[in-house]
Design a protein around this motif. Sequence first.
Motif, PDB file in Angstrom:
ATOM      1  N   ASP A 100      -7.126   3.933   2.087  1.00  0.00           N
ATOM      2  CA  ASP A 100      -8.087   3.911   0.978  1.00  0.00           C
ATOM      3  C   ASP A 100      -8.517   5.333   0.610  1.00  0.00           C
ATOM      4  O   ASP A 100      -8.624   5.678  -0.572  1.00  0.00           O
ATOM      5  CB  ASP A 100      -9.313   3.068   1.337  1.00  0.00           C
ATOM      6  N   HIS A 101      -8.754   6.151   1.612  1.00  0.00           N
ATOM      7  CA  HIS A 101      -9.183   7.528   1.371  1.00  0.00           C
ATOM      8  C   HIS A 101      -8.066   8.326   0.678  1.00  0.00           C
ATOM      9  O   HIS A 101      -8.332   9.078  -0.272  1.00  0.00           O
ATOM     10  CB  HIS A 101      -9.587   8.183   2.697  1.00  0.00           C
ATOM     11  N   ALA A 102      -6.836   8.153   1.156  1.00  0.00           N
ATOM     12  CA  ALA A 102      -5.713   8.869   0.552  1.00  0.00           C
ATOM     13  C   ALA A 102      -5.504   8.428  -0.897  1.00  0.00           C
ATOM     14  O   ALA A 102      -5.324   9.270  -1.788  1.00  0.00           O
ATOM     15  CB  ALA A 102      -4.446   8.654   1.371  1.00  0.00           C
ATOM     16  N   LEU A 103      -5.522   7.124  -1.136  1.00  0.00           N
ATOM     17  CA  LEU A 103      -5.330   6.628  -2.506  1.00  0.00           C
ATOM     18  C   LEU A 103      -6.467   7.079  -3.428  1.00  0.00           C
ATOM     19  O   LEU A 103      -6.220   7.511  -4.565  1.00  0.00           O
ATOM     20  CB  LEU A 103      -5.230   5.103  -2.509  1.00  0.00           C
ATOM     21  N   ALA A 112       0.836  -1.203   0.000  1.00  0.00           N
ATOM     22  CA  ALA A 112       0.000   0.000   0.000  1.00  0.00           C
ATOM     23  C   ALA A 112       0.873   1.256   0.000  1.00  0.00           C
ATOM     24  O   ALA A 112       0.577   2.229  -0.706  1.00  0.00           O
ATOM     25  CB  ALA A 112      -0.927  -0.013   1.203  1.00  0.00           C
ATOM     26  N   TYR A 113       1.942   1.241   0.782  1.00  0.00           N
ATOM     27  CA  TYR A 113       2.866   2.383   0.770  1.00  0.00           C
ATOM     28  C   TYR A 113       3.458   2.565  -0.621  1.00  0.00           C
ATOM     29  O   TYR A 113       3.599   3.690  -1.101  1.00  0.00           O
ATOM     30  CB  TYR A 113       3.994   2.178   1.785  1.00  0.00           C
ATOM     31  N   THR A 114       3.805   1.471  -1.259  1.00  0.00           N
ATOM     32  CA  THR A 114       4.368   1.537  -2.611  1.00  0.00           C
ATOM     33  C   THR A 114       3.357   2.154  -3.571  1.00  0.00           C
ATOM     34  O   THR A 114       3.710   3.019  -4.380  1.00  0.00           O
ATOM     35  CB  THR A 114       4.788   0.134  -3.083  1.00  0.00           C
ATOM     36  N   ALA A 115       2.111   1.739  -3.486  1.00  0.00           N
ATOM     37  CA  ALA A 115       1.059   2.294  -4.351  1.00  0.00           C
ATOM     38  C   ALA A 115       0.879   3.790  -4.082  1.00  0.00           C
ATOM     39  O   ALA A 115       0.752   4.587  -5.025  1.00  0.00           O
ATOM     40  CB  ALA A 115      -0.255   1.554  -4.132  1.00  0.00           C
ATOM     41  N   LEU A 116       0.895   4.167  -2.810  1.00  0.00           N
ATOM     42  CA  LEU A 116       0.726   5.575  -2.465  1.00  0.00           C
ATOM     43  C   LEU A 116       1.923   6.390  -2.951  1.00  0.00           C
ATOM     44  O   LEU A 116       1.755   7.477  -3.496  1.00  0.00           O
ATOM     45  CB  LEU A 116       0.527   5.741  -0.958  1.00  0.00           C
ATOM     46  N   ARG A 117       3.126   5.868  -2.775  1.00  0.00           N
ATOM     47  CA  ARG A 117       4.319   6.591  -3.246  1.00  0.00           C
ATOM     48  C   ARG A 117       4.290   6.762  -4.768  1.00  0.00           C
ATOM     49  O   ARG A 117       4.652   7.814  -5.291  1.00  0.00           O
ATOM     50  CB  ARG A 117       5.590   5.877  -2.788  1.00  0.00           C
TER      51      ARG A 117
END
Length: 172
Positions: free
Chosen positions: A129-132, A96-101
């Motif tokens: 989920d909200h941030a992405l 998830a961190y990778t996706a967000l980055r």
Amino acid sequence: MTPTHLPGRVAAIPTLPSILDAFNAAPAEEARKLLLDCLRSLRWAHRVADHRPYPDIDSLLAASDEAAYDLSPTDLSEALAAETLPTLPDETYAVAYTALRAAHAAYEAKFGHAFVICLDDLPPTEALDHALAGIRSRLANDPEEERVVAAEELRRLARGRLVRFFRGAGCK
């Protein structure tokens, strides 16, 4: 020394100054320093500090909002330059961190500043989920539209930081 109680009189008990009282009485530079921890805009910090004293936290928050609404494009750029990715719960998966980055890199490439989003009042389990979702939907914005959205998110972040600082210190 014990207070003397006289019939029909109430003994005065001295009270300690509240954190808001201390903020109101602090030298301007100290007040601005605290405010810059909430939003990295010198103009915003000066404006909020210069309108002291505030009778209550709600008045401070109203002044904060008003000053944030008046940020110029330069002020907004200054504040955005100091922001980073939102903090996510420790148990968030590395994927998830990778996706967000990756989404953040695309956002920065398009808009030239950090993605900002206020995650206050969200359960930690919904923050990622909200941030992405926010970053993905806002990538479709044009630069001017995104500047307006980012300014509103900065205002909400500043307000939340002030609330956590002052209400966390017992101000109502």
